[in-house]
Design an enzyme around this catalytic site. Structure first.
Site, PDB file in Angstrom:
ATOM      1  N   ASP A 107     -74.815 -12.812  58.470  1.00  0.00           N
ATOM      2  CA  ASP A 107     -74.698 -12.527  59.698  1.00  0.00           C
ATOM      3  C   ASP A 107     -76.257 -12.506  60.123  1.00  0.00           C
ATOM      4  O   ASP A 107     -77.082 -12.547  59.348  1.00  0.00           O
ATOM      5  CB  ASP A 107     -74.430 -11.065  59.491  1.00  0.00           C
ATOM      6  CG  ASP A 107     -74.238 -10.321  60.812  1.00  0.00           C
ATOM      7  OD1 ASP A 107     -73.928 -11.052  62.100  1.00  0.00           O
ATOM      8  OD2 ASP A 107     -74.739  -9.106  61.114  1.00  0.00           O
ATOM      9  N   ASP A 127     -77.808 -10.092  63.300  1.00  0.00           N
ATOM     10  CA  ASP A 127     -78.274  -8.983  63.716  1.00  0.00           C
ATOM     11  C   ASP A 127     -78.166  -7.888  62.447  1.00  0.00           C
ATOM     12  O   ASP A 127     -77.054  -7.522  61.912  1.00  0.00           O
ATOM     13  CB  ASP A 127     -77.486  -8.293  64.787  1.00  0.00           C
ATOM     14  CG  ASP A 127     -77.901  -9.377  66.255  1.00  0.00           C
ATOM     15  OD1 ASP A 127     -78.521 -10.192  66.365  1.00  0.00           O
ATOM     16  OD2 ASP A 127     -77.044  -9.157  67.200  1.00  0.00           O
ATOM     17  N   GLU A 180     -80.795  -5.419  66.538  1.00  0.00           N
ATOM     18  CA  GLU A 180     -79.580  -5.935  67.151  1.00  0.00           C
ATOM     19  C   GLU A 180     -80.170  -6.512  68.674  1.00  0.00           C
ATOM     20  O   GLU A 180     -80.454  -5.912  69.470  1.00  0.00           O
ATOM     21  CB  GLU A 180     -78.707  -4.421  67.552  1.00  0.00           C
ATOM     22  CG  GLU A 180     -78.084  -4.053  66.029  1.00  0.00           C
ATOM     23  CD  GLU A 180     -76.961  -4.768  65.587  1.00  0.00           C
ATOM     24  OE1 GLU A 180     -76.284  -5.473  66.580  1.00  0.00           O
ATOM     25  OE2 GLU A 180     -76.684  -4.634  64.280  1.00  0.00           O
ATOM     26  N   ARG A 199     -70.047  -4.382  76.276  1.00  0.00           N
ATOM     27  CA  ARG A 199     -71.595  -4.307  76.039  1.00  0.00           C
ATOM     28  C   ARG A 199     -72.240  -5.444  76.961  1.00  0.00           C
ATOM     29  O   ARG A 199     -73.149  -5.072  77.700  1.00  0.00           O
ATOM     30  CB  ARG A 199     -72.229  -4.449  74.663  1.00  0.00           C
ATOM     31  CG  ARG A 199     -71.685  -3.477  73.775  1.00  0.00           C
ATOM     32  CD  ARG A 199     -71.978  -3.457  72.278  1.00  0.00           C
ATOM     33  NE  ARG A 199     -70.862  -4.487  71.810  1.00  0.00           N
ATOM     34  CZ  ARG A 199     -71.225  -4.992  70.275  1.00  0.00           C
ATOM     35  NH1 ARG A 199     -72.336  -4.838  69.903  1.00  0.00           N
ATOM     36  NH2 ARG A 199     -70.052  -5.568  69.983  1.00  0.00           N
ATOM     37  N   SER A 234     -72.918 -15.278  64.121  1.00  0.00           N
ATOM     38  CA  SER A 234     -73.365 -14.168  64.725  1.00  0.00           C
ATOM     39  C   SER A 234     -72.650 -13.868  66.090  1.00  0.00           C
ATOM     40  O   SER A 234     -72.101 -14.548  66.761  1.00  0.00           O
ATOM     41  CB  SER A 234     -74.973 -14.352  65.437  1.00  0.00           C
ATOM     42  OG  SER A 234     -75.407 -13.494  66.368  1.00  0.00           O
ATOM     43  N   GLY A 235     -72.373 -12.397  66.047  1.00  0.00           N
ATOM     44  CA  GLY A 235     -71.618 -11.781  66.833  1.00  0.00           C
ATOM     45  C   GLY A 235     -72.668 -11.707  68.437  1.00  0.00           C
ATOM     46  O   GLY A 235     -72.422 -11.284  69.309  1.00  0.00           O
ATOM     47  N   LYS A 258     -65.920 -16.287  62.023  1.00  0.00           N
ATOM     48  CA  LYS A 258     -66.893 -16.389  60.904  1.00  0.00           C
ATOM     49  C   LYS A 258     -66.347 -16.964  59.737  1.00  0.00           C
ATOM     50  O   LYS A 258     -66.903 -17.682  58.773  1.00  0.00           O
ATOM     51  CB  LYS A 258     -67.362 -14.972  60.516  1.00  0.00           C
ATOM     52  CG  LYS A 258     -68.364 -14.236  61.772  1.00  0.00           C
ATOM     53  CD  LYS A 258     -69.018 -13.153  61.405  1.00  0.00           C
ATOM     54  CE  LYS A 258     -70.093 -12.547  62.406  1.00  0.00           C
ATOM     55  NZ  LYS A 258     -70.867 -11.609  61.989  1.00  0.00           N
ATOM     56  N   ASP A 281     -73.540  -6.791  57.177  1.00  0.00           N
ATOM     57  CA  ASP A 281     -73.609  -5.602  57.178  1.00  0.00           C
ATOM     58  C   ASP A 281     -72.667  -4.862  57.993  1.00  0.00           C
ATOM     59  O   ASP A 281     -72.354  -3.702  57.843  1.00  0.00           O
ATOM     60  CB  ASP A 281     -75.022  -5.164  58.047  1.00  0.00           C
ATOM     61  CG  ASP A 281     -74.879  -5.555  59.421  1.00  0.00           C
ATOM     62  OD1 ASP A 281     -74.799  -4.420  60.396  1.00  0.00           O
ATOM     63  OD2 ASP A 281     -74.796  -6.478  59.993  1.00  0.00           O
TER      64      ASP A 281
END
Length: 231
Positions: free
Chosen positions: A27, A29, A36, A72, A115-116, A160, A183
């Site tokens: 990942d 962030d 982040e 977000r 990555s998100g 992912k 994480d």
């Protein structure tokens, strides 16, 4: 879950008894980097606290990731696209990240990130660290400003997993020789799919489900247990 195996404790067991991983995927962030990215972007929009609260809940598995991402990102509408350069200049690789990448390459393996977060930051970050593969979301920009919308597919937990499989297949690397590190709750399926999954300074809900853990923010501590060595 089986008993916890912590890589940051003395005498951590070797995870790859023979050979070394052919593919390591992390990942971004709060794993490969200390920040982040969406919270850094939200700083420019004046919505950092709100975004950080949503991020924390999403990473602990309390919210649907795709929905939380859209919520977000919506707060970023109107922010100048110049924010990407500012954020890229401010982010810092997690201690040991460069060493882990170099150790994987020294053993003939490849390194990927999923990555998100956002391609506008992840792509140049990957290039600067010598990362072989990356997948991330893209933000819509119109007339030099963010619209508050995401373009194309959202990198969910399932995406992912798909990236891990696709990259391993393209390299001819069997899944048992892959490693996934993350994480958040959206990293759990990827960590379960890989030959070895490592929860890195993870959220409580993640630590409950992933047995192999690294709870000190230093990725170089994973090098020796993965059968790798510093160049």
């Amino acid at each position: 879950m089986s008993s916890t195996h912590r890589l940051d404790e003395p005498g951590a067991l070797l995870l790859f008894a023979s050979g070394a991983p052919g593919l390591v995927v992390t990942d971004v962030d709060s794993t490969l980097i200390s920040q982040e990215v969406i919270e850094e972007l939200a700083e420019a929009a004046g919505t950092r606290q709100r975004v950080a609260e949503i991020t924390s809940r999403a990473m602990n598995g309390e919210l649907d990731f795709a929905e939380s991402l859209r919520e977000r990102v919506a707060t970023l509408a109107g922010v100048s696209a110049s924010v990407f350069a500012d954020v890229l200049a401010s982010i810092t690789p997690t201690p040991g990240a460069r060493e882990l990448i170099d150790a994987v390459h020294a053993a003939g393996g490849r390194f990927g990130v999923v990555s998100g977060g956002f391609e506008e930051v992840v792509a140049p970050l990957a290039a600067s660290l010598g990362i072989d593969y990356y997948a991330a979301n893209r933000l819509e920009v119109v007339d030099g400003a963010l619209t508050g919308r995401v373009l194309g597919r959202i990198v969910t937990s399932q995406v992912k997993v798909e990236c891990l499989r696709q990259w391993a297949s393209s390299l001819g690397v069997p899944m048992e020789r892959t490693v996934a590190i993350g994480d958040g709750a959206n990293d759990i399926p990827m960590m379960n799919e890989a030959g070895v999954g490592i929860a890195f300074c993870a959220k409580p809900a993640v630590r409950e489900q992933v047995a192999v853990q690294l709870n000190v923010p230093d990725l170089s501590l994973a090098i020796a247990p993965l059968g790798l060595s510093l160049a």
